[in-house]
Design a protein around this motif. Structure first.
Motif, PDB file in Angstrom:
ATOM      1  N   ALA A   2      22.461  -1.519 -40.412  1.00 44.46           N
ATOM      2  CA  ALA A   2      22.727  -2.955 -40.424  1.00 44.46           C
ATOM      3  C   ALA A   2      24.234  -3.176 -40.515  1.00 44.46           C
ATOM      4  CB  ALA A   2      22.006  -3.604 -41.591  1.00 44.46           C
ATOM      5  N   PRO A   3      24.903  -3.363 -39.384  1.00 37.25           N
ATOM      6  CA  PRO A   3      26.364  -3.457 -39.395  1.00 37.25           C
ATOM      7  C   PRO A   3      26.932  -4.671 -40.110  1.00 37.25           C
ATOM      8  CG  PRO A   3      25.512  -3.870 -37.206  1.00 37.25           C
ATOM      9  CD  PRO A   3      24.348  -3.440 -38.048  1.00 37.25           C
ATOM     10  N   THR A   4      26.111  -5.684 -40.366  1.00 38.33           N
ATOM     11  CA  THR A   4      26.606  -6.881 -41.050  1.00 38.33           C
ATOM     12  C   THR A   4      26.064  -6.999 -42.472  1.00 38.33           C
ATOM     13  OG1 THR A   4      24.808  -8.221 -40.137  1.00 38.33           O
ATOM     14  CG2 THR A   4      26.868  -8.137 -38.884  1.00 38.33           C
ATOM     15  N   ALA A   5      25.502  -5.921 -42.996  1.00 41.47           N
ATOM     16  CA  ALA A   5      24.910  -5.944 -44.328  1.00 41.47           C
ATOM     17  C   ALA A   5      25.971  -6.009 -45.422  1.00 41.47           C
ATOM     18  CB  ALA A   5      24.042  -4.711 -44.546  1.00 41.47           C
ATOM     19  N   THR A   6      25.556  -6.510 -46.574  1.00 35.00           N
ATOM     20  CA  THR A   6      26.402  -6.542 -47.762  1.00 35.00           C
ATOM     21  C   THR A   6      25.655  -5.832 -48.887  1.00 35.00           C
ATOM     22  OG1 THR A   6      27.349  -8.661 -47.104  1.00 35.00           O
ATOM     23  CG2 THR A   6      27.596  -8.034 -49.401  1.00 35.00           C
ATOM     24  N   ILE A   7      26.326  -4.930 -49.568  1.00 35.90           N
ATOM     25  CA  ILE A   7      25.745  -4.249 -50.718  1.00 35.90           C
ATOM     26  C   ILE A   7      26.153  -5.022 -51.966  1.00 35.90           C
ATOM     27  CG2 ILE A   7      25.719  -2.127 -52.075  1.00 35.90           C
ATOM     28  CD1 ILE A   7      26.320  -0.639 -49.456  1.00 35.90           C
ATOM     29  N   LYS A  18      30.374  -7.041 -54.782  1.00 40.92           N
ATOM     30  CA  LYS A  18      29.848  -7.155 -53.424  1.00 40.92           C
ATOM     31  C   LYS A  18      30.739  -6.336 -52.505  1.00 40.92           C
ATOM     32  CE  LYS A  18      27.794 -11.747 -53.589  1.00 40.92           C
ATOM     33  NZ  LYS A  18      27.739 -13.061 -52.927  1.00 40.92           N
ATOM     34  N   LYS A  19      30.110  -5.632 -51.565  1.00 39.85           N
ATOM     35  CA  LYS A  19      30.875  -4.795 -50.649  1.00 39.85           C
ATOM     36  C   LYS A  19      30.243  -4.867 -49.263  1.00 39.85           C
ATOM     37  CE  LYS A  19      32.551  -0.092 -50.084  1.00 39.85           C
ATOM     38  NZ  LYS A  19      32.563   1.266 -50.602  1.00 39.85           N
ATOM     39  N   ASN A  20      31.069  -5.123 -48.247  1.00 36.38           N
ATOM     40  CA  ASN A  20      30.567  -5.138 -46.876  1.00 36.38           C
ATOM     41  C   ASN A  20      30.436  -3.719 -46.356  1.00 36.38           C
ATOM     42  OD1 ASN A  20      30.455  -7.929 -46.727  1.00 36.38           O
ATOM     43  ND2 ASN A  20      32.557  -8.088 -46.055  1.00 36.38           N
ATOM     44  N   VAL A  21      29.440  -3.494 -45.528  1.00 37.78           N
ATOM     45  CA  VAL A  21      29.188  -2.185 -44.939  1.00 37.78           C
ATOM     46  C   VAL A  21      30.164  -1.952 -43.792  1.00 37.78           C
ATOM     47  CG1 VAL A  21      27.485  -0.796 -43.699  1.00 37.78           C
ATOM     48  CG2 VAL A  21      26.760  -2.258 -45.572  1.00 37.78           C
ATOM     49  N   HIS A  22      30.659  -0.735 -43.689  1.00 34.29           N
ATOM     50  CA  HIS A  22      31.578  -0.336 -42.621  1.00 34.29           C
ATOM     51  C   HIS A  22      30.831   0.576 -41.644  1.00 34.29           C
ATOM     52  CE1 HIS A  22      35.022   1.416 -40.588  1.00 34.29           C
ATOM     53  NE2 HIS A  22      34.588   2.607 -40.944  1.00 34.29           N
ATOM     54  N   VAL A  23      30.864   0.258 -40.357  1.00 26.89           N
ATOM     55  CA  VAL A  23      30.240   1.101 -39.341  1.00 26.89           C
ATOM     56  C   VAL A  23      31.270   2.134 -38.893  1.00 26.89           C
ATOM     57  CG1 VAL A  23      29.154   1.154 -37.068  1.00 26.89           C
ATOM     58  CG2 VAL A  23      28.772  -0.803 -38.565  1.00 26.89           C
ATOM     59  N   LYS A  54      30.208  -1.604 -32.153  1.00 28.61           N
ATOM     60  CA  LYS A  54      29.888  -1.776 -33.574  1.00 28.61           C
ATOM     61  C   LYS A  54      29.163  -3.085 -33.848  1.00 28.61           C
ATOM     62  CE  LYS A  54      33.510   1.202 -35.319  1.00 28.61           C
ATOM     63  NZ  LYS A  54      34.571   1.393 -36.292  1.00 28.61           N
ATOM     64  N   LYS A  55      29.432  -4.112 -33.069  1.00 30.69           N
ATOM     65  CA  LYS A  55      28.803  -5.410 -33.296  1.00 30.69           C
ATOM     66  C   LYS A  55      27.318  -5.388 -32.919  1.00 30.69           C
ATOM     67  CE  LYS A  55      29.153 -10.279 -32.185  1.00 30.69           C
ATOM     68  NZ  LYS A  55      29.833 -11.298 -31.395  1.00 30.69           N
ATOM     69  N   CYS A  64      24.161  14.527 -24.501  1.00 32.30           N
ATOM     70  CA  CYS A  64      23.610  14.116 -23.199  1.00 32.30           C
ATOM     71  C   CYS A  64      24.181  12.787 -22.701  1.00 32.30           C
ATOM     72  CB  CYS A  64      22.094  14.033 -23.258  1.00 32.30           C
ATOM     73  SG  CYS A  64      21.453  12.631 -24.207  1.00 32.30           S
ATOM     74  N   GLU A  65      24.938  12.092 -23.546  1.00 30.90           N
ATOM     75  CA  GLU A  65      25.594  10.825 -23.234  1.00 30.90           C
ATOM     76  C   GLU A  65      24.629   9.662 -23.005  1.00 30.90           C
ATOM     77  OE1 GLU A  65      28.584  11.382 -20.236  1.00 30.90           O
ATOM     78  OE2 GLU A  65      29.736  12.733 -21.517  1.00 30.90           O
ATOM     79  N   LYS A  66      23.401   9.807 -23.417  1.00 30.67           N
ATOM     80  CA  LYS A  66      22.427   8.708 -23.336  1.00 30.67           C
ATOM     81  C   LYS A  66      22.829   7.632 -24.341  1.00 30.67           C
ATOM     82  CE  LYS A  66      18.360   6.794 -22.425  1.00 30.67           C
ATOM     83  NZ  LYS A  66      18.046   6.219 -21.139  1.00 30.67           N
ATOM     84  N   ILE A  67      22.802   6.375 -23.911  1.00 25.82           N
ATOM     85  CA  ILE A  67      23.162   5.256 -24.779  1.00 25.82           C
ATOM     86  C   ILE A  67      21.895   4.660 -25.391  1.00 25.82           C
ATOM     87  CG2 ILE A  67      24.169   2.959 -24.860  1.00 25.82           C
ATOM     88  CD1 ILE A  67      26.116   3.874 -22.671  1.00 25.82           C
ATOM     89  N   THR A  68      21.937   4.476 -26.693  1.00 25.58           N
ATOM     90  CA  THR A  68      20.826   3.916 -27.440  1.00 25.58           C
ATOM     91  C   THR A  68      21.301   2.643 -28.118  1.00 25.58           C
ATOM     92  OG1 THR A  68      20.034   6.149 -27.894  1.00 25.58           O
ATOM     93  CG2 THR A  68      19.128   4.380 -29.237  1.00 25.58           C
ATOM     94  N   ASP A  69      20.506   1.578 -28.013  1.00 21.08           N
ATOM     95  CA  ASP A  69      20.878   0.347 -28.714  1.00 21.08           C
ATOM     96  C   ASP A  69      20.060   0.218 -29.989  1.00 21.08           C
ATOM     97  OD1 ASP A  69      18.391  -0.489 -27.869  1.00 21.08           O
ATOM     98  OD2 ASP A  69      19.129  -2.007 -26.502  1.00 21.08           O
ATOM     99  N   LYS A  70      20.373  -0.779 -30.781  1.00 16.16           N
ATOM    100  CA  LYS A  70      19.754  -0.904 -32.113  1.00 16.16           C
ATOM    101  C   LYS A  70      18.249  -1.107 -32.070  1.00 16.16           C
ATOM    102  CE  LYS A  70      20.807  -5.813 -32.460  1.00 16.16           C
ATOM    103  NZ  LYS A  70      21.557  -6.819 -33.165  1.00 16.16           N
TER     104      LYS A  70
END
Length: 76
Positions: A2-7, A18-23, A54-55, A64-70
């Motif tokens: 979760a790239p926009t999560a907050t711990i 509070k801390k924002n997650v870093h990708v 990252k967004k 293999c360079e295959k691209i995977t989305d979320k």
């Protein structure tokens, strides 16, 4: 992932931090490659992905360079 999560750290029923997650730029040993022909799915090789967006959280397999989305992430 979760790239926009907050711990949020809570002690005695109060928010103390509070801390924002870093990708990171690379991700190791957390996801499976979605390419069935990838070497990581046939041999005992640790997975490695480059974060290309990252967004929207898009990962590119180092091997293999295959691209995977979320929406297609498979966690180990």
């Amino acid at each position: 992932m979760a790239p926009t999560a907050t711990i949020i750290e809570i002690k005695d029923f109060k928010v103390v931090k509070k801390k924002n997650v870093h990708v990171p730029d690379e991700v190791f040993n957390t996801n499976k490659c979605v390419n069935p022909n990838c070497i990581t799915n046939h041999q005992n090789i640790s997975t490695r992905f480059h974060v290309i967006n990252k967004k929207d959280l898009k990962l590119r397999c180092h091997y293999c360079e295959k691209i995977t989305d979320k929406d297609n992430l498979i966690f180990l």
